[in-house]
Design a protein around this motif. Structure first.
Motif, PDB file in Angstrom:
ATOM      1  N   ILE A 150      19.571  -3.918  13.689  1.00 55.15           N
ATOM      2  CA  ILE A 150      19.899  -2.825  12.767  1.00 55.15           C
ATOM      3  C   ILE A 150      18.835  -2.742  11.675  1.00 55.15           C
ATOM      4  CG2 ILE A 150      21.538  -2.016  11.016  1.00 55.15           C
ATOM      5  CD1 ILE A 150      23.759  -3.375  12.674  1.00 55.15           C
ATOM      6  N   ALA A 151      18.523  -3.894  11.069  1.00 53.40           N
ATOM      7  CA  ALA A 151      17.530  -3.901   9.986  1.00 53.40           C
ATOM      8  C   ALA A 151      16.191  -3.381  10.493  1.00 53.40           C
ATOM      9  CB  ALA A 151      17.392  -5.304   9.405  1.00 53.40           C
ATOM     10  N   ALA A 152      15.795  -3.810  11.680  1.00 54.71           N
ATOM     11  CA  ALA A 152      14.502  -3.370  12.231  1.00 54.71           C
ATOM     12  C   ALA A 152      14.521  -1.876  12.531  1.00 54.71           C
ATOM     13  CB  ALA A 152      14.178  -4.165  13.507  1.00 54.71           C
ATOM     14  N   SER A 153      15.615  -1.374  13.078  1.00 57.08           N
ATOM     15  CA  SER A 153      15.703   0.056  13.404  1.00 57.08           C
ATOM     16  C   SER A 153      15.683   0.902  12.141  1.00 57.08           C
ATOM     17  CB  SER A 153      16.986   0.340  14.195  1.00 57.08           C
ATOM     18  OG  SER A 153      16.961  -0.326  15.442  1.00 57.08           O
ATOM     19  N   VAL A 154      16.411   0.447  11.107  1.00 58.12           N
ATOM     20  CA  VAL A 154      16.426   1.187   9.841  1.00 58.12           C
ATOM     21  C   VAL A 154      15.015   1.235   9.258  1.00 58.12           C
ATOM     22  CG1 VAL A 154      17.218   1.103   7.443  1.00 58.12           C
ATOM     23  CG2 VAL A 154      18.866   0.777   9.313  1.00 58.12           C
ATOM     24  N   ALA A 155      14.311   0.115   9.332  1.00 62.90           N
ATOM     25  CA  ALA A 155      12.949   0.070   8.783  1.00 62.90           C
ATOM     26  C   ALA A 155      12.014   0.987   9.568  1.00 62.90           C
ATOM     27  CB  ALA A 155      12.425  -1.369   8.791  1.00 62.90           C
ATOM     28  N   SER A 156      12.123   0.980  10.899  1.00 60.29           N
ATOM     29  CA  SER A 156      11.272   1.863  11.713  1.00 60.29           C
ATOM     30  C   SER A 156      11.570   3.329  11.405  1.00 60.29           C
ATOM     31  CB  SER A 156      11.511   1.630  13.208  1.00 60.29           C
ATOM     32  OG  SER A 156      11.226   0.303  13.558  1.00 60.29           O
ATOM     33  N   ALA A 157      12.854   3.653  11.281  1.00 59.19           N
ATOM     34  CA  ALA A 157      13.230   5.039  10.994  1.00 59.19           C
ATOM     35  C   ALA A 157      12.682   5.457   9.642  1.00 59.19           C
ATOM     36  CB  ALA A 157      14.755   5.190  11.032  1.00 59.19           C
ATOM     37  N   ARG A 158      12.783   4.575   8.667  1.00 64.08           N
ATOM     38  CA  ARG A 158      12.271   4.895   7.330  1.00 64.08           C
ATOM     39  C   ARG A 158      10.776   5.175   7.371  1.00 64.08           C
ATOM     40  NH1 ARG A 158      13.153   1.727   1.577  1.00 64.08           N
ATOM     41  NH2 ARG A 158      11.350   2.629   0.563  1.00 64.08           N
ATOM     42  N   ALA A 159      10.050   4.306   8.099  1.00 63.74           N
ATOM     43  CA  ALA A 159       8.599   4.485   8.198  1.00 63.74           C
ATOM     44  C   ALA A 159       8.266   5.815   8.881  1.00 63.74           C
ATOM     45  CB  ALA A 159       7.980   3.316   8.955  1.00 63.74           C
ATOM     46  N   ALA A 160       9.118   6.234   9.813  1.00 65.13           N
ATOM     47  CA  ALA A 160       8.854   7.471  10.555  1.00 65.13           C
ATOM     48  C   ALA A 160       9.423   8.697   9.853  1.00 65.13           C
ATOM     49  CB  ALA A 160       9.444   7.360  11.961  1.00 65.13           C
ATOM     50  N   ASN A 170      16.134 -12.444   8.885  1.00 65.34           N
ATOM     51  CA  ASN A 170      17.293 -12.315   9.765  1.00 65.34           C
ATOM     52  C   ASN A 170      18.553 -12.877   9.100  1.00 65.34           C
ATOM     53  OD1 ASN A 170      15.773 -11.032  11.631  1.00 65.34           O
ATOM     54  ND2 ASN A 170      15.724 -12.702  13.131  1.00 65.34           N
ATOM     55  N   LEU A 171      18.399 -13.929   8.286  1.00 72.08           N
ATOM     56  CA  LEU A 171      19.569 -14.469   7.588  1.00 72.08           C
ATOM     57  C   LEU A 171      20.054 -13.466   6.545  1.00 72.08           C
ATOM     58  CD1 LEU A 171      21.628 -16.601   7.019  1.00 72.08           C
ATOM     59  CD2 LEU A 171      19.944 -17.846   5.654  1.00 72.08           C
ATOM     60  N   PHE A 172      19.106 -12.843   5.834  1.00 70.28           N
ATOM     61  CA  PHE A 172      19.477 -11.794   4.875  1.00 70.28           C
ATOM     62  C   PHE A 172      20.292 -10.715   5.579  1.00 70.28           C
ATOM     63  CE2 PHE A 172      18.565  -7.690   2.831  1.00 70.28           C
ATOM     64  CZ  PHE A 172      18.889  -7.959   1.509  1.00 70.28           C
ATOM     65  N   ALA A 173      19.810 -10.243   6.728  1.00 67.82           N
ATOM     66  CA  ALA A 173      20.513  -9.182   7.463  1.00 67.82           C
ATOM     67  C   ALA A 173      21.879  -9.671   7.944  1.00 67.82           C
ATOM     68  CB  ALA A 173      19.668  -8.708   8.649  1.00 67.82           C
ATOM     69  N   ILE A 185      22.314   4.378  14.875  1.00 64.66           N
ATOM     70  CA  ILE A 185      21.903   3.014  15.188  1.00 64.66           C
ATOM     71  C   ILE A 185      23.112   2.164  15.582  1.00 64.66           C
ATOM     72  CG2 ILE A 185      20.851   0.943  14.194  1.00 64.66           C
ATOM     73  CD1 ILE A 185      19.101   2.846  12.487  1.00 64.66           C
ATOM     74  N   ALA A 186      23.000   1.504  16.736  1.00 64.11           N
ATOM     75  CA  ALA A 186      24.081   0.663  17.263  1.00 64.11           C
ATOM     76  C   ALA A 186      24.429  -0.438  16.260  1.00 64.11           C
ATOM     77  CB  ALA A 186      23.648   0.042  18.594  1.00 64.11           C
ATOM     78  N   CYS A 187      25.731  -0.666  16.067  1.00 61.26           N
ATOM     79  CA  CYS A 187      26.232  -1.546  14.999  1.00 61.26           C
ATOM     80  C   CYS A 187      26.687  -2.913  15.486  1.00 61.26           C
ATOM     81  CB  CYS A 187      27.405  -0.873  14.302  1.00 61.26           C
ATOM     82  SG  CYS A 187      26.963   0.655  13.482  1.00 61.26           S
ATOM     83  N   GLY A 188      26.359  -3.279  16.732  1.00 59.86           N
ATOM     84  CA  GLY A 188      26.719  -4.610  17.186  1.00 59.86           C
ATOM     85  C   GLY A 188      27.919  -4.669  18.115  1.00 59.86           C
ATOM     86  N   PHE A 189      28.612  -3.534  18.312  1.00 56.19           N
ATOM     87  CA  PHE A 189      29.832  -3.601  19.127  1.00 56.19           C
ATOM     88  C   PHE A 189      29.621  -3.136  20.570  1.00 56.19           C
ATOM     89  CE2 PHE A 189      33.561  -4.803  16.422  1.00 56.19           C
ATOM     90  CZ  PHE A 189      32.815  -5.236  15.332  1.00 56.19           C
ATOM     91  N   HIS A 190      28.640  -2.263  20.801  1.00 52.13           N
ATOM     92  CA  HIS A 190      28.267  -1.952  22.188  1.00 52.13           C
ATOM     93  C   HIS A 190      26.844  -2.433  22.463  1.00 52.13           C
ATOM     94  CE1 HIS A 190      26.389   1.508  20.179  1.00 52.13           C
ATOM     95  NE2 HIS A 190      25.663   1.697  21.254  1.00 52.13           N
ATOM     96  N   THR A 196      18.266  -2.515   2.075  1.00 55.99           N
ATOM     97  CA  THR A 196      16.849  -2.452   2.406  1.00 55.99           C
ATOM     98  C   THR A 196      16.241  -1.117   1.965  1.00 55.99           C
ATOM     99  OG1 THR A 196      17.449  -1.729   4.647  1.00 55.99           O
ATOM    100  CG2 THR A 196      17.068  -4.081   4.328  1.00 55.99           C
ATOM    101  N   GLY A 197      16.955  -0.396   1.077  1.00 54.72           N
ATOM    102  CA  GLY A 197      16.375   0.786   0.437  1.00 54.72           C
ATOM    103  C   GLY A 197      16.453   2.066   1.242  1.00 54.72           C
ATOM    104  N   SER A 198      17.312   2.096   2.258  1.00 57.99           N
ATOM    105  CA  SER A 198      17.463   3.329   3.028  1.00 57.99           C
ATOM    106  C   SER A 198      18.871   3.885   2.844  1.00 57.99           C
ATOM    107  CB  SER A 198      17.212   3.076   4.521  1.00 57.99           C
ATOM    108  OG  SER A 198      15.826   2.934   4.758  1.00 57.99           O
ATOM    109  N   ARG A 199      18.966   5.191   2.821  1.00 58.03           N
ATOM    110  CA  ARG A 199      20.231   5.838   2.559  1.00 58.03           C
ATOM    111  C   ARG A 199      20.955   6.124   3.877  1.00 58.03           C
ATOM    112  NH1 ARG A 199      21.010   8.093  -1.795  1.00 58.03           N
ATOM    113  NH2 ARG A 199      18.781   8.222  -2.140  1.00 58.03           N
ATOM    114  N   PRO A 200      22.170   5.586   4.061  1.00 52.98           N
ATOM    115  CA  PRO A 200      22.935   5.981   5.258  1.00 52.98           C
ATOM    116  C   PRO A 200      23.339   7.444   5.141  1.00 52.98           C
ATOM    117  CG  PRO A 200      24.268   4.565   3.824  1.00 52.98           C
ATOM    118  CD  PRO A 200      22.881   4.620   3.222  1.00 52.98           C
ATOM    119  N   ASN A 201      23.060   8.221   6.177  1.00 54.24           N
ATOM    120  CA  ASN A 201      23.258   9.671   6.079  1.00 54.24           C
ATOM    121  C   ASN A 201      24.420  10.200   6.905  1.00 54.24           C
ATOM    122  OD1 ASN A 201      22.102  12.207   5.010  1.00 54.24           O
ATOM    123  ND2 ASN A 201      21.850  12.704   7.184  1.00 54.24           N
ATOM    124  N   HIS A 202      24.717   9.540   8.030  1.00 52.90           N
ATOM    125  CA  HIS A 202      25.774  10.085   8.886  1.00 52.90           C
ATOM    126  C   HIS A 202      26.475   8.986   9.658  1.00 52.90           C
ATOM    127  CE1 HIS A 202      22.494   9.804  11.926  1.00 52.90           C
ATOM    128  NE2 HIS A 202      23.501   9.635  12.759  1.00 52.90           N
TER     129      HIS A 202
END
Lengths: 251, 251, 251, 251
Positions: free
Chosen positions: C42-52, D79-82, C30-35, C98-104
C-alpha cells in the motif's frame, strides 16, 4: 459499592484561579474563543491541565464576548451546527497537536441552557459533536433535551449536577434570584453528592426527594470562596471513598 | 506538452464577487474568522465552492479584523503555531463535516508576507499544517522561506504567482507604491503565465528574464474589473490548451 | 462544452503493470490487504501514484485472498461495517501519514457487485465510509443501490462505467460468458465514452440507446493488451478535448 | 499519598477469558488482525470494553498468525512504519466509528521485545503512532529504547511492569526458562506492586533493590489460574487504597 464521579470546572476564561482549580477537578472545559479565550490561552490551558493530570474538553459558546456568552441568542440549526463544529474542531486540533486527548464537550452559558430545553438546538449540537468525533462525551443535564439528542446520535453523555445549588421539586435548579439558590456549606454539599451517587436522589427545597443522576459535578472557581468550597467538597468525597475521575472510555 | 495550473482566489471575505469568482477559479481560500468571516460564512463558502466544483482550503490570518489581517504583528513561534492549528483545525472540521475535502492552506495578508521571508514564522506555520493533516498543500511563493519550511516538514507546496503583478529582476513583486506595479491587459497577463509554465521564466521590469515556477495563480476579485480581468486570463489559458485544476493528489 | 472524466485502475494487486497504468489513469484504487496487498505494498503504491500525479483511494474487499475477493460471501451488516471501516481506516491512515490525500473508496470484486444490488450491504458500506471521512468519493455503478446509499449518507458518488464492456438494453453489463461481452477496438471504446459524456447514452447490444452517466471509467491492466487498449482510449479522449482528472472537490 | 496505576490485559486474541478480564483491568490492548483477531472481533472487543468501562488501545504485531506474533522477524524501518500505521489506523477508525476513544498502543510479542532494545525499530513505531494520533499513550518498558523513542516524538509513555514475573538485578525480567521466572502468590505480587508505586524499586532475585517505574501492570488471562491471580492482585491493591485507572489525559 464503588462510587465514582467527575469534578469539572471551566478554564481559560481569565478568572485567575485556574491553577488552584486544576488541583481539585478531574475535567476542565476550556473556552474556545467565542465567549472568552483565544488560541494561545487554549494551548496554555491544555498544557496546564495535562501537567495536572486533568482531562480536557471544549466549551463552545455563542459568539458573544460582550456578555460572556450569557445572553440567549436566536440561531438557525445550520448556523449552530457550523458554530459548534468550528469551535470543537479548533479545540480538538489544538489539543491533539500538542499531545493531549480531547475528552468531552460542554456547551457554555446560554447555549447550554437553551439546548437543555429546545430539541432543535440540542440536535444541532449533538450532530456537530458526532461529526467531529463520535467518541467525545457530551456534558448535559440528566433528562434534558441535550442528553436525549446526544443519545440519539450515539454519543456518551455525562449527566451534570451542581454541588452548590438547591433543587426544585421538579428537579430543576432554584433560580439564582431566590435567596435559597445556593448552598454555602461544603460538608452539606458533599453529603448531598454522596446521596446522589448512592441513592440517586436529591432533597429538594420543599423537603421531597427528587430522582437525579450524577456523572459529573460542576465546580465554580470565580471567587476564592468558591475555590475553597470546591476543595472541601473534594476532600469530603475522597474521605467517603468516592473515586474522582474524568468520564470516558473507562468510566 | 501538457500544461496545467491552478487558479486561486480568496473567498468568504465579504467582497461580493464570490459567485463570479467561483466560475473562474479552481481553488478557493476561505477566510477563517480572524481577518474576516465566521462559522456560517465558512460553511456557506464551502458549499458554494462544492457546487461550483472548486477545491477549498483555509486562509488563516493574524487575529486582526480591524486591518483585515494586513498589518504585520510580532508573534512568538508557539503562539503562531496555536493560531494556525486553531484556524486550520476549525476550517477542516467544518469542511469535512459538510462533505467537502480541505485541499490546501494559504496564509493571509501580512502573515503570508512575513512567513515568506522569516524562517521562524515559516517553520511554525508548516509545523502547524503538518500537525493538522500531512496531506494538505501549502501555498507559498516559490523560493520563499515558507516554501522551504513546508518541504522540510514533508508538505507539498504549490508555488504561487500573480498574473496581474510586475516582477523585479530579483523575482520579488514590484511594490504597489510604484506606478508599474500592476498589469492591466489580460492577454499580456495570460501570455506571461503561459511563458511561466512553458519556459519557467518571467520578464521583469528591467527587461531581463527571471526564473519562476508557477503551480497556482492568484486571481483578485475585489472589483468588477478584477473579476473581468481574471475571466479573460482564464479564457486565454484555455485557448492555449492549459488545463486549469486544483493542486493535490493528482497534480 | 467542457467534457471531463476520470480514468481509474486497480493498483497494488501484484499484476505487474502498475507503472504503465499510472501513466494512463487519473485515479488508482489500491488493494488493502484483504484480497491482495499488505501495508508495504500500500505504501509503495501510494508513493508511486503520488509521483505520477494520480489520485488514490482504498479498494476494500471481502477477506478472501484465495479467490482474490471474487466469491460472493454472506455477511451481516455489522460485520460488513467493521470490515470496511477497518480497511478504509488503515488505508487512509497510511496515505495521510505519507503525505497523500485519500480521495475515494471503490469496493472490490464480489463486494462491489453485491453492494450494487443489495441495499442492506450498500447501506453498511456507505455508513462505514461516512464514519471514516465524509469527504470521500464513493465509486459505484450509476443507478445502483450502492449509489443510492452513498447519496442517502451525504457522500459524493462517482458513477463508474466500463470502456471495454458491452451493455444490455437494461443498462447492465453483458455477461462475461457471452462472446460479445468485450469491446476490442480502442477507437470504438473511446467514441462510446465520448458519447456517454456528450449525450449520456450508450448503444446497447440490441442497437437501442440506453441512458448512462459516466464520472469515472474503469480501465483494466491485467494484460499487456489491456494496458495498450487503455492507453489508446486515453489518447483518443484527449484528442477530443476531454479533460482526464480525478473526481473530488474540484470535479 | 495518592497511588494510582493501570492494570492492562490483551483482548480479542481468542483466549476465552475476555469477560472475566474486563472485570479486573482498566485498559485492554486489542489484537488488530496480524497475530490474532479480525475486524469483527475488534468491534466486539471494543464494545465489550466500553460496556465494562475499560479503556482500549491497539495491539499491533508482526504479520505472523502462525506463531501468534512471537517470532522475531527482520524488517526495514519503512515497512515497520507502514505495518504499525496500518494496524493503529484500522483500529482507531473502528473504535471511533463505534463511539469509543482509542487510548493507547501496545506493540505485541516479539515486536514489543525487539523495539525495547533496538532504537531503529523503536523509532519507526513511535513515528507511526505519532503520525496516527499524537495524543495516544505508548506502552513500553521503563528505560527501554521504545520509551526513549516515544518521548523523542512527544508521545506520553506508560511504563509497563509485570506483577507475576521476577526481575534480575539489572532490571530485566528473569528468563522464562528459569524456575524462578514467575511469582505464584498474589499477595506477594500485590505487595511488590505497591512497593514499586511507593518506593519505585523492586526486590530482584539476588535480594538487591532495583529502581523501577510502574504506570501500568500487565495482567495475563490465558488460564483460569492467571485470571484468579489477577483478580487477587487487584483486590489487594484496592484494599491498600491504590486507584486503578487507565493512563491518559487525566493520569
Amino acid at each position: 459499592m464503588n462510587l465514582r464521579v467527575d469534578l469539572n470546572a471551566d478554564l481559560g476564561e481569565g478568572a485567575g484561579h485556574d491553577d488552584e482549580l486544576l488541583a481539585i477537578v478531574s475535567s476542565a472545559s476550556i473556552a474556545c474563543g467565542f465567549h472568552a479565550g483565544d488560541p494561545a490561552t487554549i494551548a496554555a490551558s491544555v498544557a496546564s491541565a495535562r501537567a495536572a493530570g486533568v482531562a480536557v474538553g471544549s466549551h463552545p459558546s455563542f459568539a458573544d464576548r460582550e456578555n460572556f456568552g450569557r445572553s440567549e441568542i436566536e440561531i438557525s440549526s445550520d448556523n449552530l451546527f457550523a458554530l459548534v463544529v468550528y469551535q470543537v474542531g479548533a479545540f480538538n486540533a489544538l489539543a491533539t497537536a500538542t499531545g493531549s486527548r480531547p475528552n468531552h464537550v460542554k456547551p457554555h452559558g446560554a447555549l447550554y441552557n437553551m439546548a437543555a430545553r429546545e430539541m432543535k438546538l440540542a440536535d444541532a449540537i449533538a450532530r456537530a459533536v458526532a461529526a467531529c468525533d463520535r467518541s467525545l462525551v457530551l456534558f448535559a443535564p440528566g433528562g434534558s433535551e441535550l442528553a436525549r439528542a446526544a443519545e440519539a446520535h450515539g454519543l456518551r453523555v455525562a449527566r451534570e449536577v451542581f454541588a452548590d445549588r438547591n433543587y426544585m421539586p421538579d428537579g430543576s435548579l432554584v433560580s439564582r434570584s431566590r435567596p435559597d439558590a445556593l448552598l454555602h456549606d461544603a460538608d452539606e454539599a458533599a453529603a448531598r453528592v454522596i446521596r446522589m451517587l448512592r441513592e440517586r436522589v436529591v432533597r429538594s427545597v420543599d423537603g421531597t426527594d427528587v430522582p437525579i443522576e450524577a456523572d459529573t459535578i460542576c465546580v465554580h472557581g470565580d471567587t476564592p470562596d468558591a475555590v475553597s468550597f470546591a476543595r472541601n467538597v473534594r476532600a469530603r468525597l475522597e474521605e467517603e471513598g468516592v473515586t474522582i475521575a474524568a468520564p470516558g472510555s473507562n468510566s
